[in-house]
Design a protein around this motif. Structure first.
Motif, PDB file in Angstrom:
ATOM      1  N   GLY A 107      34.128  25.166  39.021  1.00 50.58           N
ATOM      2  CA  GLY A 107      33.471  25.356  37.736  1.00 50.58           C
ATOM      3  C   GLY A 107      32.604  26.597  37.662  1.00 50.58           C
ATOM      4  N   ILE A 108      32.319  27.207  38.784  1.00 46.80           N
ATOM      5  CA  ILE A 108      31.443  28.379  38.809  1.00 46.80           C
ATOM      6  C   ILE A 108      32.256  29.674  38.801  1.00 46.80           C
ATOM      7  CG2 ILE A 108      29.649  29.587  40.110  1.00 46.80           C
ATOM      8  CD1 ILE A 108      28.874  26.842  41.283  1.00 46.80           C
ATOM      9  N   SER A 109      33.200  29.767  39.734  1.00 46.36           N
ATOM     10  CA  SER A 109      33.926  31.036  39.884  1.00 46.36           C
ATOM     11  C   SER A 109      35.435  30.894  39.796  1.00 46.36           C
ATOM     12  CB  SER A 109      33.563  31.667  41.228  1.00 46.36           C
ATOM     13  OG  SER A 109      34.047  30.869  42.280  1.00 46.36           O
ATOM     14  N   GLY A 110      35.943  29.710  39.773  1.00 51.39           N
ATOM     15  CA  GLY A 110      37.387  29.526  39.737  1.00 51.39           C
ATOM     16  C   GLY A 110      37.984  29.285  41.110  1.00 51.39           C
ATOM     17  N   GLU A 111      37.132  29.133  42.130  1.00 55.22           N
ATOM     18  CA  GLU A 111      37.499  28.775  43.508  1.00 55.22           C
ATOM     19  C   GLU A 111      38.615  29.608  44.108  1.00 55.22           C
ATOM     20  OE1 GLU A 111      40.668  26.989  43.945  1.00 55.22           O
ATOM     21  OE2 GLU A 111      40.902  26.580  41.830  1.00 55.22           O
ATOM     22  N   HIS A 112      38.465  30.915  44.114  1.00 60.69           N
ATOM     23  CA  HIS A 112      39.498  31.766  44.703  1.00 60.69           C
ATOM     24  C   HIS A 112      39.437  31.748  46.224  1.00 60.69           C
ATOM     25  CE1 HIS A 112      39.325  34.312  40.767  1.00 60.69           C
ATOM     26  NE2 HIS A 112      39.525  33.036  40.556  1.00 60.69           N
ATOM     27  N   ILE A 113      38.277  31.963  46.797  1.00 58.82           N
ATOM     28  CA  ILE A 113      37.987  31.935  48.231  1.00 58.82           C
ATOM     29  C   ILE A 113      38.720  33.024  49.015  1.00 58.82           C
ATOM     30  CG2 ILE A 113      37.930  30.498  50.336  1.00 58.82           C
ATOM     31  CD1 ILE A 113      37.749  28.069  48.584  1.00 58.82           C
ATOM     32  N   ASN A 114      39.720  33.635  48.465  1.00 59.94           N
ATOM     33  CA  ASN A 114      40.538  34.601  49.188  1.00 59.94           C
ATOM     34  C   ASN A 114      40.780  35.828  48.312  1.00 59.94           C
ATOM     35  OD1 ASN A 114      42.918  35.906  50.302  1.00 59.94           O
ATOM     36  ND2 ASN A 114      43.120  34.080  51.573  1.00 59.94           N
ATOM     37  N   PRO A 115      40.593  37.031  48.858  1.00 57.37           N
ATOM     38  CA  PRO A 115      40.815  38.236  48.052  1.00 57.37           C
ATOM     39  C   PRO A 115      42.233  38.363  47.504  1.00 57.37           C
ATOM     40  CG  PRO A 115      39.692  38.791  50.089  1.00 57.37           C
ATOM     41  CD  PRO A 115      40.080  37.350  50.192  1.00 57.37           C
ATOM     42  N   THR A 116      43.210  37.826  48.212  1.00 59.79           N
ATOM     43  CA  THR A 116      44.586  37.923  47.742  1.00 59.79           C
ATOM     44  C   THR A 116      44.795  37.082  46.494  1.00 59.79           C
ATOM     45  OG1 THR A 116      45.197  38.189  50.046  1.00 59.79           O
ATOM     46  CG2 THR A 116      46.968  37.801  48.508  1.00 59.79           C
ATOM     47  N   VAL A 117      44.162  35.922  46.443  1.00 59.99           N
ATOM     48  CA  VAL A 117      44.245  35.077  45.247  1.00 59.99           C
ATOM     49  C   VAL A 117      43.599  35.803  44.064  1.00 59.99           C
ATOM     50  CG1 VAL A 117      43.487  32.896  44.228  1.00 59.99           C
ATOM     51  CG2 VAL A 117      44.293  32.952  46.591  1.00 59.99           C
ATOM     52  N   THR A 118      42.449  36.402  44.311  1.00 54.83           N
ATOM     53  CA  THR A 118      41.758  37.150  43.261  1.00 54.83           C
ATOM     54  C   THR A 118      42.620  38.305  42.769  1.00 54.83           C
ATOM     55  OG1 THR A 118      39.639  36.571  44.264  1.00 54.83           O
ATOM     56  CG2 THR A 118      39.642  38.399  42.719  1.00 54.83           C
TER      57      THR A 118
END
Length: 178
Positions: A107-118
């Motif tokens: 709910g805060i950032s979209g839970e990417h956790i990984n630069p590749t996902v971003t």
């Protein structure tokens, strides 16, 4: 019994057969696709939610790598494999951390956790360049502070990308947490 057979017959013929399978055969969508994100959004730099999302990405990447790498190190450094969590414990540590972090940061950032996902979401125009670069910098800093080499999340994310590239068109499989 006849009514059920009639319902099945009507349901099977609700859509004409000239539409290709897997396309928009169902015309009554219950959602609308959001417009593409702008390439550069200067207004984000002045909002607290922008910085809060970056902090969430930093913390999520830091905690994920710190806890999971410590679990792997604990197994590899022990004298006896029976005194550790073992391979299954490592798998549970990874799954548990992804589950918890997705729940906490979605709910805060979209839970990417990984630069590749971003980066993938940026290419799909779901993020602005401003937000994508900020997220990737914060994720790399989180990886660095967890005593993992700076670019380690990139090959992991690339491997997940390749799995998605190969399997989604064939089976619809997604290895992502969300």
């Amino acid at each position: 019994m006849e009514n059920k057979e009639e319902d099945v017959r009507l349901g099977a013929n609700k859509y004409s057969e000239r539409q290709a399978i897997g396309t928009a055969a169902q015309s009554d969508k219950d959602y609308t696709e959001p417009p593409p994100a702008p390439l550069f959004e200067a207004g984000e730099l002045t909002s607290w939610s922008f910085y809060r999302a970056g902090i969430a990405e930093f913390m999520a990447t830091f905690l994920f790598l710190y806890i999971t790498i410590l679990t792997v190190m604990g197994v590899s450094k022990s004298k006896s494999k029976c005194s550790t969590v073992g391979i299954q414990g490592i798998a549970w540590a990874f799954v548990g951390m992804i589950f918890a972090l997705v729940y906490c940061t979605a709910g805060i950032s979209g839970e990417h956790i990984n630069p590749t996902v971003t980066f993938g979401l940026f290419l799909a125009r779901k993020l602005s360049l401003t937000r994508a670069v900020f997220y990737m910098v914060m994720q790399c800093l989180g990886a660095r502070d967890s005593h993992v080499p700076l670019l380690v999340p990139l090959p992991i994310g690339f491997a997940v990308f390749l799995v998605h590239l190969a399997t989604i068109p064939i089976t619809g499989f997604s290895a992502a947490a969300s």
